[in-house]
Each structure stands twice: as C-alpha cells, then as structure tokens.
Enzyme design. Sequence first.
Site, PDB file in Angstrom:
ATOM      1  N   LYS A 258       0.858  -1.192   0.000  1.00  0.00           N
ATOM      2  CA  LYS A 258       0.000   0.000   0.000  1.00  0.00           C
ATOM      3  C   LYS A 258       0.892   1.239   0.000  1.00  0.00           C
ATOM      4  CE  LYS A 258      -3.344   2.562   2.911  1.00  0.00           C
ATOM      5  NZ  LYS A 258      -4.259   2.516   4.075  1.00  0.00           N
ATOM      6  N   ASP A 263      -2.783  10.110   3.502  1.00  0.00           N
ATOM      7  CA  ASP A 263      -4.180   9.695   3.632  1.00  0.00           C
ATOM      8  C   ASP A 263      -4.903  10.675   4.554  1.00  0.00           C
ATOM      9  OD1 ASP A 263      -6.618   8.466   4.000  1.00  0.00           O
ATOM     10  OD2 ASP A 263      -5.822   6.787   5.193  1.00  0.00           O
ATOM     11  N   LYS A 270     -10.337  12.682   8.190  1.00  0.00           N
ATOM     12  CA  LYS A 270      -9.827  12.321   9.517  1.00  0.00           C
ATOM     13  C   LYS A 270      -9.766  13.550  10.425  1.00  0.00           C
ATOM     14  CE  LYS A 270      -6.720   8.583   7.986  1.00  0.00           C
ATOM     15  NZ  LYS A 270      -7.290   7.477   8.759  1.00  0.00           N
ATOM     16  N   ASP A 281       1.461   6.303   5.500  1.00  0.00           N
ATOM     17  CA  ASP A 281       0.512   5.344   4.947  1.00  0.00           C
ATOM     18  C   ASP A 281       1.046   4.644   3.694  1.00  0.00           C
ATOM     19  OD1 ASP A 281      -1.855   4.074   5.501  1.00  0.00           O
ATOM     20  OD2 ASP A 281      -3.110   5.475   4.371  1.00  0.00           O
ATOM     21  N   ASP A 340     -12.427   6.866   3.845  1.00  0.00           N
ATOM     22  CA  ASP A 340     -11.172   6.659   4.577  1.00  0.00           C
ATOM     23  C   ASP A 340     -10.734   5.183   4.539  1.00  0.00           C
ATOM     24  OD1 ASP A 340      -8.970   7.344   6.018  1.00  0.00           O
ATOM     25  OD2 ASP A 340     -10.006   7.607   7.936  1.00  0.00           O
ATOM     26  N   GLU A 342      -9.627   3.587   2.142  1.00  0.00           N
ATOM     27  CA  GLU A 342      -9.138   3.712   0.764  1.00  0.00           C
ATOM     28  C   GLU A 342      -8.062   2.686   0.419  1.00  0.00           C
ATOM     29  OE1 GLU A 342      -7.815   5.236   3.232  1.00  0.00           O
ATOM     30  OE2 GLU A 342      -5.703   4.896   2.794  1.00  0.00           O
ATOM     31  N   ARG A 344      -7.797  -0.463   1.010  1.00  0.00           N
ATOM     32  CA  ARG A 344      -8.338  -1.713   0.453  1.00  0.00           C
ATOM     33  C   ARG A 344      -8.815  -1.512  -0.983  1.00  0.00           C
ATOM     34  NH1 ARG A 344     -12.567  -2.081   5.306  1.00  0.00           N
ATOM     35  NH2 ARG A 344     -10.871  -0.911   6.246  1.00  0.00           N
TER      36      ARG A 344
END
Length: 490
Positions: A258, A263, A270, A281, A340, A342, A344
């Site tokens: 990833k 993010d 967030k 991230d 959020d 995201e 996956r």
Amino acid sequence: MLSVSINSANPAEVGTALLIVALPENPSVAGITALDAATQGALTRSIEMKDFRGSRDEVLHLTGVAKGPRRVLLVGMGAVTDRKAALRRAATLGGRNAHRLGVGEAAWYSEQITPDEIEAVTVGLIAGSWEYADLKSPAPEAERKKPLEKAIILATNTDDSRRGLASGQAMGEGQSLARRLAMMPGNLCTPDYLVQTASDIAKRYGMGITVLGRREMEVEKMGSFLAVAQGTPQDPKLIALEYKGGKPNAKPVVLVGKGLCFDSGGISIKPAQGMEFMKFDMCGAAGVLGTFEALGRMKPEVNVVGIIGATTNMPSGTAMNPGDVVKAQNGKSIEIINTDAEGRLVLADCLSYAKRFDPDVVIDAATLTGACVIALGHTATGVFSGDDALIAEILAAGKRAGEPGWPLPLWDEYKDLIKSDVADVKNSGGRPAGAVTAAMFLKEFAEGYAWAHLDIAGTAYSETDLVTIPKGPTGVPTGTFIEFIRGRVR
Ligand code: BES
Ligand code: MN
Ligand code: ZN
C-alpha cells in the site's frame, strides 16, 4: 549510511573512538581479561560494584583509556535465549548511542561470533545509526556531531564471516531505504518519487519495471484504485518491479505494498490531531522497495515481483463520495461507505493485477486499519491467510527478522459484515472486527493464488521514541519480506 567491515584486531588493542562490548546478564570478565587489563580493571569493578549487570538494554559508558579503545560502551543483552536477536538488539542500541555521541566510528565486540550473528550485528548497527536529517539545517560548526559513518566488527575474517557481513549490509540498506521513504514528507515522497526510486533500483540491478498511470489504469478498468485517485490531480502510479534470480519458469513470490503517500481520509476526513502521521501510509510500499534494494545486493536464486499502489487520498470536488459504487478490475462492484477505507480500494486492483504474474504466493503489506492497532498494539503485525502453513511461514520469517507477527481470523462468518445493499461488497464493515473485515474485503480480490495479508498499521512506525528506535518508521515489513524470500531459497 554506515559502512561496516570485519577486523580481527584484539579488542584490548583496537584503536577506536568507541568500543561497544555486548555482554549477557551477570557477565563475567573471563572472555575479556585483556580488555579488562587495558582498562586497568574498570570492567571488573563496574561489574563487581553492580554498576553494570548486563540487563537487557542496559548501557554503561566508560572513558579514559589512553591506548587502544578510547571509550568503552557496555551494552546488556539480558538472559539470552535467541542469541541472534539479542545481538541485533544490542547492536541497534550500541549504534544508536555511538551515533548520538558523535564519535564518527566505532568497533563492536561480542566474544565468539558466528557469520549469522555478524549479519545480525551489522543489521543492528545500521538500524541504530539510521537518522533522517536531510531536511534539517546543519548545526553550527562548534556543536556539530559526527554521524556514525564507519564501524568494525571484531571477528575472524573468513569467507563465511564476510558473507554474513554482506547479507547484513544488504538487509540494512533495504531497511534504511524503507525508513527514509517513510519518513519523507508527503510533499516530497509522492507517487512520482516512488516511481523514480523504483526505476533507480531497477536500473542499478537490471530488474524489470512497469509503471501504470491514470490513463493506463483506465484501460485496465481499475475502477477501485481510480476511485481513490480521482480526488487528487497527482497522477496515481501502479508500479511493478521484477527481480529474476530464479529459474525462468519458476513462479514468483509477489509482494504488494500500500503506497498512500498521504491519507487525509478524503470526504470522510480524519480528525486534524495526528493527521501528519498519515504520511506513513505508504510503509507497505516502502517495504517492497526496501526489499528490492536488498534483493539487488543479495541476489538470491528466486523470482520476485513487487507491486506498489501509489496515490494520495484527498477531499476535493472530484473526490469519491460515501454511497458511490465503483467497479474493480475483477468485475466486482464496491459500495463506498467510508472514503477513509481507501487502502483496500487501491489494493483490490493491485491484487487483481498480481494474477498476471502467475504467482507462487502473494503477500500484501498495508498500514490498513486502526482496528489492527487496537487488537495487537505496536508489538505484532496482523497476519491473515486462509492457508495455515503460509501463516506459519510468515510468522517464522517475521521472528527471524525481529518483526513479530500474529494471526487474526479470516473466516467466512465475517463476510456478512461487508455485505452491501446495492453492490457485491462494501468497503467498510464498521467498527466490529475492523482489521478482519478489511482483510475479508481484500480476499474478494485475491483470487486464483495462495495469499496472505499483513496489517502493519501498528508496527510500521512509532509515534513515540522507543529504546532502540526513534519516533518514526521502524522498517517493518522489510525484514519480514526479505526473510520470507530467503526462506523460500534455502
Ligand atoms: N491508513 C488508515 C489506517 C491507519 C490508522 C494506519 C491508524 C495507521 C494508523 C486507513 O486508510 C484507514 O483510515 N482505515 C480506517 C478504516 C475504516 C474507515 C473502516 C480506520 O482504520 O479507521
Ligand atoms: Mn484511510
Ligand atoms: Zn490509509
């Protein structure tokens, strides 16, 4: 970066600014009598007076030796069960102290040492002296400290010990690269920068590289990955690196990372508190690149593919919205409940893409869920797979690397939690079993090969200063990946 070499000098006579001596719990001076004599009995007295007991992570700094080592740093290993792990930890602490002292160079001594242990000490010294200072102005001349640039390990110089040193250096370089990429702020470590870094590795070591941008991903119908990327003007990148060290027809190990360079959460934004940590991230992607740096140096006889999904998750007028439905490359429709979730979405299409490499096994690593941090804290990586033997193989690799993992369930009973009213699946199952439902989501896209998922949200970086590792990236999952691959060669 720190350069490490082997030297067969006597620890009592080695001319070094700092001699680091690793000792177990309740140490005896039996193995270091010459050094004790050279320090005029300072070692014996320190032990007798219990100034130094050899407890794990204990350090004692002695000065004032005129000849030979000018300073001595005793590092405790505690009750040693796993000597390789104990030496790695002590070397990390020793390297960190040497770096802080500003001595510039140091020597390591730990009595009898095997090639495997030389590897562990090398990894530790490199990890301990790692620092990200690229963006800081240098201190005024008078206050400037010398970074630790050279270290010697006192050991017999044989082919085997040099092999241990070389693999330790390769792992250390890989982990340091992963940590630097992770520590770099999101405005510098962009998807483009990850492409540059991957291209540089590919060029240096003669590896294959493929890069897809937004246009190419549209052609590939990667609607899931593209949904995340539609909120940012930066071109998203899917990077595939190919290392061919094995037989031409041997199926590759495929690593997927990833790579969210930042993010924000997107429209499901967030809270501001701690949002800066979301530059981390992309630690899964950093681990893949670190592994390829190490592979280029170690050249193991195995084929490995590394896939990185790189973009940022931003709120904007073009961003995806909660309630939107998108279609992934494998044809499955996804209802976006929470923008959020995201990671996956990006990984879904990366996992579909992995299939074209006809993988022997696919392992993805992602800072995927806060829920995994709640479940396992910052100690263990969450390991998910339907294949128990694969879980055992990954746990063993993590253990060898000093990056422990622990299994979490991936049972069909959890599938109900990600059922959607309008689509095949939804991207969030809410709070219950959050780490499991994320893995269950990924499972929908990891079709046609053996697969495992590592949730490194709690282990890839630390928000506080730790004993051996400063606040920031730990290097996880680089060590686990490297050890897994080595395990497949032997
Ligand atoms: N990158 C985060 C997960 C994360 C959280 C990593 C904390 C490291 C520390 C991920 O994209 C995310 O936001 N996950 C959500 C999922 C939820 C909306 C279903 C989470 O964990 O809250
Ligand atoms: Mn997120
Ligand atoms: Zn994320």
